[in-house]
Design an enzyme around this catalytic site. Structure first.
Site, PDB file in Angstrom:
ATOM      1  N   ARG A   8       0.835  -1.196   0.000  1.00 22.31           N
ATOM      2  CA  ARG A   8       0.000   0.000   0.000  1.00 22.31           C
ATOM      3  C   ARG A   8       0.870   1.246   0.000  1.00 22.31           C
ATOM      4  NH1 ARG A   8      -4.126  -1.332   4.650  1.00 22.31           N
ATOM      5  NH2 ARG A   8      -2.063  -1.735   5.488  1.00 22.31           N
ATOM      6  N   VAL A  29      -2.281 -22.013   8.947  1.00 22.56           N
ATOM      7  CA  VAL A  29      -2.566 -22.596  10.264  1.00 22.56           C
ATOM      8  C   VAL A  29      -1.253 -22.959  10.939  1.00 22.56           C
ATOM      9  CG1 VAL A  29      -3.801 -24.385  11.532  1.00 22.56           C
ATOM     10  CG2 VAL A  29      -4.710 -23.574   9.342  1.00 22.56           C
ATOM     11  N   GLY A  80       1.504 -21.212  11.584  1.00 24.23           N
ATOM     12  CA  GLY A  80       2.740 -20.621  11.049  1.00 24.23           C
ATOM     13  C   GLY A  80       3.735 -21.587  10.458  1.00 24.23           C
ATOM     14  N   ASP A  90      -9.425 -15.671  14.864  1.00 23.35           N
ATOM     15  CA  ASP A  90      -8.283 -16.251  14.158  1.00 23.35           C
ATOM     16  C   ASP A  90      -8.234 -17.775  14.395  1.00 23.35           C
ATOM     17  OD1 ASP A  90      -5.473 -15.777  12.860  1.00 23.35           O
ATOM     18  OD2 ASP A  90      -5.044 -16.920  14.686  1.00 23.35           O
ATOM     19  N   LYS A  94      -8.771 -21.048  11.740  1.00 17.74           N
ATOM     20  CA  LYS A  94      -7.815 -22.160  11.650  1.00 17.74           C
ATOM     21  C   LYS A  94      -8.503 -23.488  11.981  1.00 17.74           C
ATOM     22  CE  LYS A  94      -3.926 -19.130  12.725  1.00 17.74           C
ATOM     23  NZ  LYS A  94      -3.189 -18.465  13.801  1.00 17.74           N
ATOM     24  N   GLY A 113       4.991 -14.881  13.393  1.00 19.15           N
ATOM     25  CA  GLY A 113       6.263 -14.176  13.178  1.00 19.15           C
ATOM     26  C   GLY A 113       6.677 -14.274  11.714  1.00 19.15           C
TER      27      GLY A 113
HETATM   28  P1  NAP Z   1       0.923  -7.142   7.556  1.00 19.57           P
HETATM   29  O1  NAP Z   1       2.224  -7.025   8.272  1.00 19.57           O
HETATM   30  O2  NAP Z   1      -0.186  -6.237   7.944  1.00 19.57           O
HETATM   31  O3  NAP Z   1       1.223  -7.018   5.991  1.00 19.57           O
HETATM   32  C1  NAP Z   1       0.211  -6.844   5.044  1.00 19.57           C
HETATM   33  C2  NAP Z   1       0.858  -6.332   3.768  1.00 19.57           C
HETATM   34  O4  NAP Z   1      -0.129  -6.194   2.761  1.00 19.57           O
HETATM   35  C3  NAP Z   1       1.533  -4.960   3.914  1.00 19.57           C
HETATM   36  O5  NAP Z   1       2.741  -4.943   3.199  1.00 19.57           O
HETATM   37  C4  NAP Z   1       0.522  -4.001   3.287  1.00 19.57           C
HETATM   38  O6  NAP Z   1       1.139  -2.866   2.695  1.00 19.57           O
HETATM   39  C5  NAP Z   1      -0.038  -4.886   2.198  1.00 19.57           C
HETATM   40  N1  NAP Z   1      -1.366  -4.470   1.795  1.00 19.57           N
HETATM   41  C6  NAP Z   1      -2.464  -4.312   2.540  1.00 19.57           C
HETATM   42  N2  NAP Z   1      -3.508  -3.942   1.780  1.00 19.57           N
HETATM   43  C7  NAP Z   1      -3.049  -3.837   0.532  1.00 19.57           C
HETATM   44  C8  NAP Z   1      -3.630  -3.478  -0.704  1.00 19.57           C
HETATM   45  N3  NAP Z   1      -4.926  -3.162  -0.815  1.00 19.57           N
HETATM   46  N4  NAP Z   1      -2.841  -3.471  -1.804  1.00 19.57           N
HETATM   47  C9  NAP Z   1      -1.531  -3.811  -1.718  1.00 19.57           C
HETATM   48  N5  NAP Z   1      -0.925  -4.175  -0.581  1.00 19.57           N
HETATM   49  C10 NAP Z   1      -1.678  -4.179   0.523  1.00 19.57           C
HETATM   50  O7  NAP Z   1       0.342  -8.629   7.701  1.00 19.57           O
HETATM   51  P2  NAP Z   1       1.164  -9.968   7.992  1.00 19.57           P
HETATM   52  O8  NAP Z   1       1.325 -10.139   9.458  1.00 19.57           O
HETATM   53  O9  NAP Z   1       2.350 -10.038   7.108  1.00 19.57           O
HETATM   54  O10 NAP Z   1       0.090 -11.062   7.549  1.00 19.57           O
HETATM   55  C11 NAP Z   1      -0.161 -11.352   6.207  1.00 19.57           C
HETATM   56  C12 NAP Z   1      -1.019 -12.593   6.096  1.00 19.57           C
HETATM   57  O11 NAP Z   1      -0.344 -13.691   6.709  1.00 19.57           O
HETATM   58  C13 NAP Z   1      -2.375 -12.512   6.804  1.00 19.57           C
HETATM   59  O12 NAP Z   1      -3.312 -13.279   6.091  1.00 19.57           O
HETATM   60  C14 NAP Z   1      -2.100 -13.164   8.151  1.00 19.57           C
HETATM   61  O13 NAP Z   1      -3.260 -13.690   8.743  1.00 19.57           O
HETATM   62  C15 NAP Z   1      -1.159 -14.269   7.713  1.00 19.57           C
HETATM   63  N6  NAP Z   1      -0.284 -14.784   8.753  1.00 19.57           N
HETATM   64  C16 NAP Z   1       0.462 -13.922   9.503  1.00 19.57           C
HETATM   65  C17 NAP Z   1       1.312 -14.439  10.459  1.00 19.57           C
HETATM   66  C18 NAP Z   1       2.158 -13.531  11.323  1.00 19.57           C
HETATM   67  O14 NAP Z   1       2.799 -14.051  12.240  1.00 19.57           O
HETATM   68  N7  NAP Z   1       2.180 -12.245  11.092  1.00 19.57           N
HETATM   69  C19 NAP Z   1       1.412 -15.829  10.643  1.00 19.57           C
HETATM   70  C20 NAP Z   1       0.637 -16.681   9.836  1.00 19.57           C
HETATM   71  C21 NAP Z   1      -0.212 -16.137   8.888  1.00 19.57           C
HETATM   72  P3  NAP Z   1       1.902  -1.769   3.608  1.00 19.57           P
HETATM   73  O15 NAP Z   1       3.111  -2.481   4.150  1.00 19.57           O
HETATM   74  O16 NAP Z   1       2.247  -0.706   2.673  1.00 19.57           O
HETATM   75  O17 NAP Z   1       0.933  -1.390   4.680  1.00 19.57           O
HETATM   76  N1  HSE Z   2      -2.087 -13.532  14.776  1.00 20.98           N
HETATM   77  C1  HSE Z   2      -1.757 -14.904  14.567  1.00 20.98           C
HETATM   78  C2  HSE Z   2      -1.287 -15.513  15.883  1.00 20.98           C
HETATM   79  C3  HSE Z   2      -0.674 -15.000  13.529  1.00 20.98           C
HETATM   80  O1  HSE Z   2      -1.102 -14.788  16.851  1.00 20.98           O
HETATM   81  O2  HSE Z   2      -1.145 -16.734  15.930  1.00 20.98           O
HETATM   82  C4  HSE Z   2      -0.459 -16.405  13.060  1.00 20.98           C
HETATM   83  O3  HSE Z   2      -1.538 -16.861  12.318  1.00 20.98           O
END
Ligand code: NAP
Ligand code: HSE
Length: 429
Positions: free
Chosen positions: A46, A131, A133, A200, A204, A303
């Site tokens: 974004r 699910v 990580g 969340d 899962k 993470g």
């Molecule tokens: P995040 O840090 O919020 O990253 C989201 C990314 O998507 C950011 O780079 C954001 O851009 C971009 N974005 C959002 N809306 C957009 C749009 N309309 N067009 C283009 N780019 C857009 O999220 P995350 O933690 O990486 O999680 C991503 C996915 O992985 C989610 O589905 C989450 O449930 C899953 N997940 C996360 C974890 C975890 O530990 N974090 C673990 C397992 C699964 P900007 O950077 O410019 O804001």
């Molecule tokens: N927010 C989620 C958690 C990220 O705390 O487990 C991994 O899916």
């Protein structure tokens, strides 16, 4: 080796930045494992001005729709949420790209239609990172346990809530402070309500139930309670009874095999249960299968790098499939079981009651349990003045029987308050 396979990355946040970084660092190794090099063609975000260490600046774009439609061999979606992620994935699939995503919310809501679209267009749709990580879990459920009958899946699948509950239980930490720590460490969802209120985990749980029981299960089918109902008294009572409190995701076959029950709620488990030692942001999933017996999967559930490890595993499999001209057809919902309600779930319970300390009170309480055929396992009374605190645990009963018992107890004049009710999992009936 011939022409490189192309990878388009939608999202460059916590997970996306780690995926881009690891793709760059491990390019040679990955090429050797796949049989062809892979190149990153773009990273859609974004805000193009945000600092993203490890992400090649020349690949950053804000034109996410164009990147999704670019016809890359593999499109990785790590934006999260339902829209625009759903439309972007559909665009990628209809343009012939295999898709790898970490998006549990989307898969749990629209998994069936996305799988059907992928099947129609002859591409792979993988989501191991969605699910637990880093933990290899979905592929083992889909493939390694495909010859067995899974009866129950019991998991700690949310790192944020496990982190908070562990710190509250072990260090007496304060909820708001630990939640902030979980957010700073990149564990929490953009809106942490999704973590603490169990959404969340419910997403899962739906994905796990679908894979374990070959049935289409959505998050709406999952009974959900968050961790905000857990009180300091519940934690103290758990400790006194040799238990810990975890937010559990449970998917199980009903006793008569007529359906599946999928639920997310805080639960007490004995400190001796393998899931009790799963602390901080770690996740673990305990699978009970008929032939294999008990199998446990353990590791980092959240993470950037841990989640990117799973994403990259899927990228390698999807890339190998492209090289081999093969498409994965292992997704199945043939069993099409009925999803039952929480009332049909059978487990044990803990109840904390504030009662009048008078003759006949215990008998009246015991009678209420008997009326609903709930068998009491233990009673602990702590009297003070004309009041007493009663901690009761039960043998197995259905949730419906227990709710009716609690309703009856609330109607007794001697019961001043039912201050805690929690399911107790992971112990013999
Ligand atoms: P995040 O840090 O919020 O990253 C989201 C990314 O998507 C950011 O780079 C954001 O851009 C971009 N974005 C959002 N809306 C957009 C749009 N309309 N067009 C283009 N780019 C857009 O999220 P995350 O933690 O990486 O999680 C991503 C996915 O992985 C989610 O589905 C989450 O449930 C899953 N997940 C996360 C974890 C975890 O530990 N974090 C673990 C397992 C699964 P900007 O950077 O410019 O804001
Ligand atoms: N927010 C989620 C958690 C990220 O705390 O487990 C991994 O899916």
């Amino acid at each position: 080796m011939t022409a490189p396979l192309t990878v388009a990355l939608l999202g460059g946040g916590t997970v996306g930045a780690s995926v881009a970084q690891l793709l760059g660092e491990q390019a040679e190794e990955l090429a050797a494992r796949i049989g062809r090099p892979i190149v990153l063609t773009g990273v859609a975000v974004r805000n193009p001005d945000k600092a993203r260490p490890g992400v090649p600046a020349d690949l950053i774009t804000t034109d996410v729709a164009a990147l999704a439609a670019s016809g890359a061999d593999i499109v990785v979606e790590v934006i999260g949420g339902i829209e625009p992620a759903k439309t972007l994935i559909e665009t990628a699939i209809t343009n012939g790209s295999s898709v790898v995503t970490a998006n549990k919310a989307l898969l749990a809501a629209h998994g069936a239609s996305l799988h059907a679209l992928a099947e129609k267009h002859g591409v792979d749709l993988f989501y191991e990172a969605a699910v637990a990580g880093a933990i290899p879990l979905l592929r083992p459920l889909r493939e390694s346990l495909a010859g067995d009958t899974v009866r129950r899946v019991l998991g700690i699948v949310n790192g944020t809530t496990n982190f908070i509950l562990s710190k509250m239980y072990n260090d007496g930490a304060d909820y708001a402070t630990v939640l902030k720590q979980a957010q700073d460490l990149g564990y929490a969802e953009a809106d942490p309500t999704a973590d603490v209120e169990g959404f969340d985990s419910a997403a899962k749980a739906a994905i796990l139930a679908g894979l374990a029981f070959h049935t289409d299960v959505t998050s709406d089918d999952v009974y959900r309670e968050g961790m905000s109902t857990v009180s300091a008294d519940d934690i103290a009572a758990a400790r006194a009874m040799g238990m810990v409190i975890k937010l559990l995701a449970i998917a199980e076959l009903s006793e008569d095999n007529s359906g599946v029950i999928v639920r997310v709620h805080p639960a007490m488990i004995p400190v001796t249960h393998p899931l009790a030692s799963v602390r901080d942001a770690f996740n673990a999933v305990f699978v009970e299968a008929e032939a294999a017996g008990d199998v446990m999967f353990y590791g980092r559930g959240a993470g950037g790098h841990p989640t990117a490890s799973s994403v990259l595993g899927d990228v390698v499999v999807a890339a190998r499939n492209r090289v081999a001209g093969y498409v994965d057809h292992s997704h199945s919902t043939y069993a099409d079981l009925k999803v039952l309600t929480i009332g049909d779930a059978q487990t044990s319970y803990y109840l904390n009651l504030q009662v009048a300390d008078e003759p006949g009170v215990l008998a009246a309480i015991a009678n209420e349990f008997a009326k609903h055929e709930v068998s009491i396992q233990t009673v602990l009374q702590d009297g003070h003045g004309n009041s007493a605190n009663l901690v009761i645990t039960t043998h197995h009963a259905t949730d419906k029987q227990l709710s009716e018992t609690v309703e009856g107890l609330r109607g007794l004049s001697a019961v001043r308050e039912v201050s805690g009710v929690m399911r107790v999992e992971g112990r013999a009936n």
